[in-house]
Design a protein around this motif. Sequence first.
Motif, PDB file in Angstrom:
ATOM      1  N   LEU A 120      15.576  -2.545  -4.956  1.00 19.59           N
ATOM      2  CA  LEU A 120      15.862  -3.694  -3.836  1.00 19.59           C
ATOM      3  C   LEU A 120      17.098  -4.721  -4.011  1.00 19.59           C
ATOM      4  CD1 LEU A 120      11.818  -4.251  -3.856  1.00 19.59           C
ATOM      5  CD2 LEU A 120      13.329  -2.958  -2.052  1.00 19.59           C
ATOM      6  N   ARG A 131      18.859   2.481  -3.023  1.00 19.43           N
ATOM      7  CA  ARG A 131      17.774   3.401  -2.463  1.00 19.43           C
ATOM      8  C   ARG A 131      16.240   2.656  -2.831  1.00 19.43           C
ATOM      9  NH1 ARG A 131      14.397   7.504  -3.253  1.00 19.43           N
ATOM     10  NH2 ARG A 131      15.438   8.005  -5.201  1.00 19.43           N
ATOM     11  N   GLN A 132      15.556   2.069  -1.875  1.00 19.08           N
ATOM     12  CA  GLN A 132      14.282   1.643  -2.288  1.00 19.08           C
ATOM     13  C   GLN A 132      13.407   2.539  -2.876  1.00 19.08           C
ATOM     14  OE1 GLN A 132      12.166  -0.660   0.828  1.00 19.08           O
ATOM     15  NE2 GLN A 132      10.219   0.260   0.247  1.00 19.08           N
ATOM     16  N   SER A 135       7.178   1.047  -3.394  1.00 18.42           N
ATOM     17  CA  SER A 135       6.479   1.239  -2.368  1.00 18.42           C
ATOM     18  C   SER A 135       4.743   0.782  -2.695  1.00 18.42           C
ATOM     19  CB  SER A 135       6.144   2.722  -1.900  1.00 18.42           C
ATOM     20  OG  SER A 135       5.691   3.454  -2.941  1.00 18.42           O
ATOM     21  N   TYR A 222       5.188  -1.259   3.815  1.00 19.27           N
ATOM     22  CA  TYR A 222       6.262  -1.811   3.402  1.00 19.27           C
ATOM     23  C   TYR A 222       7.247  -0.461   3.186  1.00 19.27           C
ATOM     24  CZ  TYR A 222       3.996  -6.099   2.436  1.00 19.27           C
ATOM     25  OH  TYR A 222       3.111  -7.404   2.615  1.00 19.27           O
ATOM     26  N   ASP A 224      10.010   0.174   4.611  1.00 21.58           N
ATOM     27  CA  ASP A 224      11.285  -0.230   4.268  1.00 21.58           C
ATOM     28  C   ASP A 224      11.404  -1.822   4.261  1.00 21.58           C
ATOM     29  OD1 ASP A 224      14.041  -1.220   4.428  1.00 21.58           O
ATOM     30  OD2 ASP A 224      14.856   0.339   5.645  1.00 21.58           O
ATOM     31  N   SER A 226      13.192  -4.195   3.663  1.00 25.22           N
ATOM     32  CA  SER A 226      14.231  -5.199   4.346  1.00 25.22           C
ATOM     33  C   SER A 226      14.057  -5.229   5.500  1.00 25.22           C
ATOM     34  CB  SER A 226      15.657  -4.246   4.041  1.00 25.22           C
ATOM     35  OG  SER A 226      15.790  -3.112   4.798  1.00 25.22           O
TER      36      SER A 226
END
Length: 256
Positions: A120, A131-132, A135, A222, A224, A226
């Motif tokens: 993040l 890359r996220q 989770s 969540y 994503d 962002s």
Amino acid sequence: MSVNTFEELKEAIEYGILPEKIQIKIDFGFGRNGITLDYLEELKKYIEKKNLSFNGIYSHLFAVCHSDGLKIIKKFEDVVNFLGKERFKMIHLQNSSAIEKYGSLDITTHIRVGMVIYGLQGDGFFDKNLRQVFSLRGQIAGIKNLESSDYIAYNLKSNLIVNNSKYIAKVKFGYGDGFLKVNENTKCLINNKEYNITLITMDNSFIEVDENVKEGDEIIFYPDISFSVPILNMNIYELLVIITSRVEKEIVDEIN
């Protein structure tokens, strides 16, 4: 343990805490924690008199201005060398954004990352290659036919925003676990399809679903983060830390 003043250090040593278990924090003007530079000479004499070696020394690279950050890095390097680099097992300064801005440093032995662990981005830096991997996941604990009830939990169905769905699914965590009511009427993922979060109670959340969703299916909140942060009008740090230890423990237990 971390010591944040010269007096704390002396008290810890006098109390019998081994210096090998102590990390010294230096403050370069952040004003939150750390031994200030006006105690540096006194600190050096104390360390040398008792011939102390520590678990570590560190500071916080707080400056958002690149050139100011470089000055802090130089000051930190000077302090570590002045006190004796060989006296510290761990030497660390960089947080997530500092790693992005300045890369590796010759003076440090370790890095201290937070947001980057989750893939993040925090305020002040952007890396398109991140890359996220964070989770928040749950499992559908039950599904109810909305046509057979006028209520969802304590709430009249007519008082809620329900988008003509026939079924409501339940997952067993809610605002008591840090999943706040501001998440109502946002989206989650079940079987790679978006569904609306209709209601969040203390320890249950309710999602409008269709006949394709079954009890036991995984639900992802969540997907994503962002996109979630501006919708919820929450700082990303606030959103992450508000999730309670009960949820985290259940996740860890499942992994183990």
